[in-house]
Design a protein around this motif. Structure first.
Motif, PDB file in Angstrom:
ATOM      1  N   PHE A  93       0.696  -1.045   0.008  1.00 51.32           N
ATOM      2  CA  PHE A  93       0.083  -0.331  -0.032  1.00 51.32           C
ATOM      3  C   PHE A  93       0.940   1.233   0.094  1.00 51.32           C
ATOM      4  O   PHE A  93       0.726   2.201  -0.582  1.00 51.32           O
ATOM      5  N   GLY A  94       1.920   1.252   0.911  1.00 51.46           N
ATOM      6  CA  GLY A  94       2.658   2.712   0.814  1.00 51.46           C
ATOM      7  C   GLY A  94       3.487   2.495  -0.540  1.00 51.46           C
ATOM      8  O   GLY A  94       3.431   3.921  -0.734  1.00 51.46           O
ATOM      9  N   ALA A  95       4.048   1.490  -1.164  1.00 51.58           N
ATOM     10  CA  ALA A  95       4.612   1.776  -2.262  1.00 51.58           C
ATOM     11  C   ALA A  95       3.515   2.430  -3.437  1.00 51.58           C
ATOM     12  O   ALA A  95       4.032   3.334  -4.416  1.00 51.58           O
ATOM     13  N   VAL A  96       2.592   1.784  -3.358  1.00 55.88           N
ATOM     14  CA  VAL A  96       1.642   2.346  -4.557  1.00 55.88           C
ATOM     15  C   VAL A  96       1.088   3.770  -4.236  1.00 55.88           C
ATOM     16  O   VAL A  96       1.110   4.662  -5.193  1.00 55.88           O
ATOM     17  N   GLU A  97       0.855   4.349  -3.096  1.00 55.94           N
ATOM     18  CA  GLU A  97       0.471   5.522  -2.708  1.00 55.94           C
ATOM     19  C   GLU A  97       1.712   6.373  -2.990  1.00 55.94           C
ATOM     20  O   GLU A  97       1.422   7.517  -3.595  1.00 55.94           O
ATOM     21  N   ALA A  98       2.868   5.980  -2.903  1.00 54.80           N
ATOM     22  CA  ALA A  98       4.014   6.788  -2.967  1.00 54.80           C
ATOM     23  C   ALA A  98       4.309   7.148  -4.611  1.00 54.80           C
ATOM     24  O   ALA A  98       4.519   8.054  -5.385  1.00 54.80           O
ATOM     25  N   THR A  99       3.952   6.074  -5.298  1.00 55.80           N
ATOM     26  CA  THR A  99       4.129   5.938  -6.770  1.00 55.80           C
ATOM     27  C   THR A  99       3.131   6.973  -7.398  1.00 55.80           C
ATOM     28  O   THR A  99       3.408   7.933  -8.455  1.00 55.80           O
ATOM     29  N   TRP A 100       1.462   6.952  -6.861  1.00 62.13           N
ATOM     30  CA  TRP A 100       0.738   7.723  -7.362  1.00 62.13           C
ATOM     31  C   TRP A 100       1.122   9.280  -7.258  1.00 62.13           C
ATOM     32  O   TRP A 100       0.857  10.083  -7.840  1.00 62.13           O
ATOM     33  N   ALA A 101       1.446   9.651  -6.023  1.00 61.25           N
ATOM     34  CA  ALA A 101       1.954  10.860  -5.462  1.00 61.25           C
ATOM     35  C   ALA A 101       3.062  11.404  -6.373  1.00 61.25           C
ATOM     36  O   ALA A 101       3.301  12.632  -6.840  1.00 61.25           O
ATOM     37  N   ALA A 102       3.944  10.459  -6.679  1.00 64.65           N
ATOM     38  CA  ALA A 102       5.204  10.775  -7.908  1.00 64.65           C
ATOM     39  C   ALA A 102       4.616  11.050  -9.226  1.00 64.65           C
ATOM     40  O   ALA A 102       5.199  12.017 -10.046  1.00 64.65           O
ATOM     41  N   VAL A 103       3.970  10.024  -9.632  1.00 70.36           N
ATOM     42  CA  VAL A 103       3.764   9.982 -11.306  1.00 70.36           C
ATOM     43  C   VAL A 103       2.503  10.167 -11.650  1.00 70.36           C
ATOM     44  O   VAL A 103       1.974  10.154 -12.848  1.00 70.36           O
ATOM     45  N   ASP A 104       1.373   9.952 -10.744  1.00 70.32           N
ATOM     46  CA  ASP A 104      -0.293  10.188 -10.925  1.00 70.32           C
ATOM     47  C   ASP A 104      -0.575   9.029 -11.755  1.00 70.32           C
ATOM     48  O   ASP A 104      -1.474   9.364 -12.623  1.00 70.32           O
ATOM     49  N   GLN A 105       0.110   7.956 -11.902  1.00 77.89           N
ATOM     50  CA  GLN A 105      -0.365   7.001 -12.861  1.00 77.89           C
ATOM     51  C   GLN A 105      -0.014   5.432 -12.371  1.00 77.89           C
ATOM     52  O   GLN A 105       1.057   5.471 -11.324  1.00 77.89           O
TER      53      GLN A 105
END
Length: 292
Positions: free
Chosen positions: A69-81
């Motif tokens: 969950f943390g990795a997916v949330e961080a990914t969306w914050a970084a690249v929004d996809q």
């Protein structure tokens, strides 16, 4: 007081980023790489995603579900996809195996981690999958990722295993990573190939071994089987090419054909990152076990 395990967490995070970056150095047909973008994404999107996700993949004291969950949330914050859900789902248990090691055997430790996955892991992973919003696990009527989990993450993945190769890894102790993928990587190295070419041949080994489940979800099983047949022929030509430049030219020709038809073998790419990550972990695991 300094955490004695902090260097191990840092090493796992670095290995995750390195695996994601190394995968982009190979001209993987149909997928994104440094030689060509694809499907509305570029290599830099994946590099930014990896760097954002890494601290959560290797977070001290986190569960597998929390890592996902943390990795997916961080990914969306970084690249929004959604650039890396499959990668995260594969790498989180591998990272957890190292960070909670009871032995120096990565395959044994991974099986231990998978067997211990619980409902809390499922709830966290379901939230991550809903956030990424791919076609996949939620199609199982008994395990709708939009609602609370009623079973362990392992059981939910087992329910998806017949249609999703990442779910299949959970259900089968990451057999494709530890056998098909690592075997292909070692064979390529034994032929004297450098890292990008070895990565390419590992990717093609997956694409030729079974229908890519990302293609199946988007275009159906017949199209995925046709791509598998094409990949088998391409892999044979690429492996027999005497020089890397020739091998890469053949790969890029196949790449152009697949992208022209909007075909992305995303699962094979995710598995390739999983192999590169797993390949780097035994040295870290040996050190962690020794220090522990």
């Amino acid at each position: 007081m300094t955490d004695p395990l902090a260097p191990i967490n840092a090493a796992v995070a670095q290995a995750f980023v390195a695996a994601c970056e190394a995968e982009l150095a190979a001209p993987k047909p149909g997928n994104v790489h440094h030689f060509a973008p694809g499907h509305g994404m570029e290599a830099r999107d994946f590099i930014e995603s990896a760097r954002a996700a890494a601290p959560f993949i290797a977070a001290p004291g986190a569960s597998v579900g929390q890592r996902i969950f943390g990795a997916v949330e961080a990914t969306w914050a970084a690249v929004d996809q959604n650039t890396n859900l499959g990668i995260i789902l594969l790498c989180a248990p591998l990272a957890h195996a190292v960070l909670t090691a009871e032995s120096p055997d990565l395959r044994r430790e991974t099986a231990r981690v998978l067997a211990a996955l619980d409902v809390a892991d499922a709830n966290a992973a379901f939230r991550a999958i809903s956030r990424a919003n791919p076609a996949g696990l939620g199609a199982a009527k008994e395990h709708d990722v939009s609602g609370p989990a009623r079973t362990s993450l392992l059981e939910a993945m087992r329910a998806s295993a017949d249609r999703d190769r990442i779910g299949y890894q959970y259900a089968n102790d990451f057999v494709d990573i530890f056998e098909t993928g690592l075997d292909a990587l070692q064979r390529a190295r034994a032929r004297g190939h450098d890292a990008p070419r070895a990565t390419l041949e590992t990717y093609l080994a997956f694409l030729a071994a079974f229908p890519d489940s990302h293609i199946v979800r988007k275009y159906g099983i017949e199209k995925a089987r046709a791509v598998r047949e094409d990949a088998t022929c391409a892999a044979a030509r690429i492996e027999s090419a005497p020089q890397r430049d020739e091998a890469f030219a053949l790969a890029l020709d196949f790449d152009q054909n697949l992208k022209k038809n909007k075909i992305n073998p995303g699962t094979s790419a995710d598995l390739t990152v999983g192999v590169l990550f797993a390949d780097s972990l035994p040295a870290i695991l040996a050190k962690a076990h020794k220090n522990g």
